[in-house]
Design a protein around this motif. Sequence first.
Motif, short mmCIF file in Angstrom:
data_model
loop_
_atom_site.label_atom_id
_atom_site.label_comp_id
_atom_site.label_asym_id
_atom_site.label_seq_id
_atom_site.Cartn_x
_atom_site.Cartn_y
_atom_site.Cartn_z
N MET A 1 32.18 30.61 -6.63
CA MET A 1 33.18 29.72 -6.04
C MET A 1 33.32 29.96 -4.53
O MET A 1 33.46 29.00 -3.75
N SER A 2 33.27 31.24 -4.11
CA SER A 2 33.37 31.55 -2.68
C SER A 2 32.17 30.99 -1.92
O SER A 2 32.32 30.40 -0.83
N ALA A 3 30.95 31.18 -2.48
CA ALA A 3 29.76 30.65 -1.82
C ALA A 3 29.81 29.13 -1.73
O ALA A 3 29.46 28.53 -0.69
N ALA A 4 30.24 28.47 -2.81
CA ALA A 4 30.34 27.01 -2.79
C ALA A 4 31.38 26.54 -1.78
O ALA A 4 31.19 25.52 -1.09
N THR A 5 32.49 27.29 -1.66
CA THR A 5 33.54 26.92 -0.70
C THR A 5 33.03 27.02 0.73
O THR A 5 33.26 26.12 1.57
N VAL A 6 32.35 28.13 1.05
CA VAL A 6 31.81 28.30 2.40
C VAL A 6 30.77 27.22 2.71
O VAL A 6 30.74 26.66 3.82
N LEU A 7 29.93 26.90 1.73
CA LEU A 7 28.93 25.86 1.94
C LEU A 7 29.59 24.50 2.19
O LEU A 7 29.17 23.73 3.07
N TYR B 1 39.01 39.25 1.83
CA TYR B 1 38.64 40.60 2.25
C TYR B 1 39.70 41.61 1.81
O TYR B 1 39.38 42.73 1.39
N ASN B 2 40.99 41.22 1.86
CA ASN B 2 42.06 42.13 1.42
C ASN B 2 41.95 42.42 -0.07
O ASN B 2 42.10 43.57 -0.51
N PHE B 3 41.67 41.38 -0.86
CA PHE B 3 41.48 41.60 -2.30
C PHE B 3 40.28 42.52 -2.56
O PHE B 3 40.33 43.41 -3.40
N TYR B 4 39.21 42.30 -1.82
CA TYR B 4 37.98 43.07 -2.04
C TYR B 4 38.20 44.55 -1.70
O TYR B 4 37.89 45.44 -2.49
N THR B 5 38.74 44.82 -0.52
CA THR B 5 38.92 46.22 -0.10
C THR B 5 39.95 46.94 -0.96
O THR B 5 39.77 48.12 -1.28
N SER B 6 41.03 46.27 -1.34
CA SER B 6 42.03 46.93 -2.19
C SER B 6 41.45 47.27 -3.55
O SER B 6 41.78 48.32 -4.13
N SER B 7 40.57 46.42 -4.08
CA SER B 7 39.94 46.71 -5.36
C SER B 7 39.02 47.92 -5.25
O SER B 7 38.99 48.78 -6.13
N VAL B 8 38.27 48.00 -4.16
CA VAL B 8 37.34 49.12 -3.97
C VAL B 8 38.11 50.43 -3.82
O VAL B 8 37.81 51.43 -4.48
N VAL B 9 39.12 50.44 -2.95
CA VAL B 9 39.88 51.67 -2.71
C VAL B 9 40.66 52.08 -3.97
O VAL B 9 40.70 53.27 -4.33
N GLY B 10 41.26 51.09 -4.64
CA GLY B 10 41.98 51.41 -5.87
C GLY B 10 41.06 51.98 -6.93
O GLY B 10 41.45 52.88 -7.68
N ALA C 1 29.64 33.82 10.82
CA ALA C 1 30.38 34.79 11.63
C ALA C 1 31.87 34.73 11.33
O ALA C 1 32.56 35.75 11.31
N ALA C 2 32.41 33.51 11.08
CA ALA C 2 33.82 33.39 10.75
C ALA C 2 34.13 34.04 9.41
O ALA C 2 35.16 34.70 9.24
N PHE D 1 39.81 28.18 12.00
CA PHE D 1 41.01 28.95 11.72
C PHE D 1 41.23 29.07 10.20
O PHE D 1 41.55 30.15 9.67
N THR D 2 41.03 27.97 9.48
CA THR D 2 41.19 28.00 8.03
C THR D 2 40.15 28.92 7.39
O THR D 2 40.46 29.68 6.45
N LEU D 3 38.93 28.89 7.89
CA LEU D 3 37.87 29.74 7.36
C LEU D 3 38.17 31.22 7.61
O LEU D 3 37.94 32.07 6.75
N LEU D 4 38.71 31.52 8.80
CA LEU D 4 39.09 32.90 9.10
C LEU D 4 40.22 33.39 8.18
O LEU D 4 40.21 34.53 7.70
N LEU D 5 41.21 32.51 7.93
CA LEU D 5 42.31 32.87 7.04
C LEU D 5 41.82 33.10 5.61
O LEU D 5 42.24 34.04 4.93
N PHE D 6 40.89 32.24 5.15
CA PHE D 6 40.31 32.40 3.81
C PHE D 6 39.57 33.74 3.69
O PHE D 6 39.74 34.48 2.71
N SER D 7 38.78 34.07 4.68
CA SER D 7 38.02 35.33 4.64
C SER D 7 38.95 36.53 4.71
O SER D 7 38.69 37.57 4.09
#
Length: 593
Positions: free
Chosen positions: A297-303, A367-376, A336-337, A357-363
């Motif tokens: 879903m993330s890849a399709a959204t970015v595309l 990114y917060n979900f990804y890093t919190s899952s890894v650290v947790g 890059a965004a 701006f929307t793409l940066l907010l999405f990332s």
Amino acid sequence: MKWNQGMMLLSLKKNYSLENVLTVRNHAKTSVIVDCSCSECKEVLQISSEGKYFNKTYQWMIWDLKNTGLEELIGDLNNIGPNAQITYVNRTQLSQSIEIDIETYSFYDVHSKGRHLNAPLEVVHYADWRDGKLMAYQDVLKLQGIRHRDQFKQLKLRGATVIDQDNIVNDSQIISILSSSGKEDGVAAFTKYHYVLSTILQERFNFTLSFRNLRGWAGRLRGGIFRLGFLGVVMRNEADVGASGAFNRINRLAEFDTIHQSWKFDSAFMYRFTSDIDADGMSGNFLAPFAMQVWLMSAATVLLVMVLWYIVAWLVSKTFNEGERDRDGFLLKAFAAVCQQGLDPIPSGIPSRTIVFTLLLFSLVMYNFYTSSVVGGLLNSSEQGPKTVAEIVNSPLKLSFEDIGYYKVLFKNPTNALVMRMYKTKVLPERGSDELEVFSHIKEAIPFLKKGGYAFHCERVDAYPEIARHFDANEICDLRIVSGLLDKGLMNFIVTKNSMYTELFRVMMCRARETGIIMRTLTIHQPRRPECQSSYTVYPVAVSGVLSAFMLLGVGMLFALIVLIGEFLYYRFNERIKMQAQKYLENFCRNSF
């Protein structure tokens, strides 16, 4: 006669089925009066004994007016026990004068602690009927009560237990093994617990046990009937006390009497987690924080955003003759965004800036979900490692099982595809002399468990003392427990169906539970899991965890190399076309002029 009472007169000389008249499923109390003047009464009493009708459901009155004698009538019957409700009546004549004879009827309460064990009949004279008057010497209800019949006077009852060892030949060996503290090879924790329950009964009722040792708990012959092992012995009435546990199954309610619901059987795989354990290729993996659907879903959204960005920039450039540069390198800008990198040059159009701006907010959110899952995942060590039996089978862990009967039965008759796959992949392959054997004892398995790379399956409470003895604080935090191979279930303390001791033993177990004896015994025989003393443990990421990241890097480098080769070929092709065109023009000009 009261409306709720009934009477049935049967002639003992006629053919009839006693089972249709007397049934052990009769929940109301029934009185049976046997006139011993009939010659067939001994046959009726014999059939009643074989059917176990001398119990608390039936009140028997043996009317012996010919004074045949109690031993003659019931002396050779086997199933007369402490729960028998038998009143024996005989008649005597007292001559007070030549003209007057007074008939006297004497009433006796009769029971035994077990005629099948050659225990004597216990006869108590409690009343007389003389000259139309009843003279009671003792209360018959007290005589038939449990307290009056709780002294077995060192009678030796038959016991059965399960010890999976060779050369068990006498009672002293069995008692020594079952009464010892700590784990014994081939002895389940619940067997030792039920032996303690049997000792509670022995001390309360003053009897001893002669044990019969079995190597296993159950076995069925054709027809699905228990005939082998511990359950078979108890079912065939070859043991009075079952000093081991039996699972609580519905189909066993008609085969055994339960005197106490005693033990919760709980077995599991135990292993020490190390960073090189990967259950299914995704544990601690670079891609693990998101499910595959989220990645797609993330890849399709970015595309979709890239396509929308290009369309917006193209429309703005065609309509307002501005924003043409926003279309240059938009693919790299969007990437890059997503990676939260800077954009150079910054988009000039407001629509393009809104998309960025929307793409940066999405990332940022992703990114917060990804890093919190890894650290947790790194800090919460209990979530790491295989969590199911299927993951245990798929992991590189080598499996071992306690050397006791029910595991060998499990692999001899696999119940499902998972057990069959476990048997083929984990049990059958040969092992080296320096490795832990497939079937081993707990004391042998714990050092290998501490070293790592092994999963040992046993009853939990058996392993906890050894683990506490060998593991340090941090190693205890690495301990993982996975249940599911064998069913959890309550176990029963059982005796033979319709046993003469069921009522006595059941009441005693109830009192032991009420007074706290059962809870104290469970506390001793069910030690708790050693607690993790460390706050958290950070495990190094293994190669399997970062393999996907290296694969992604390799794919990117390979794609860059393919693009480079393509560009080189394209450049060479264009140069060749240009040279051919130039030569063609030179030849054309030379020939024309």
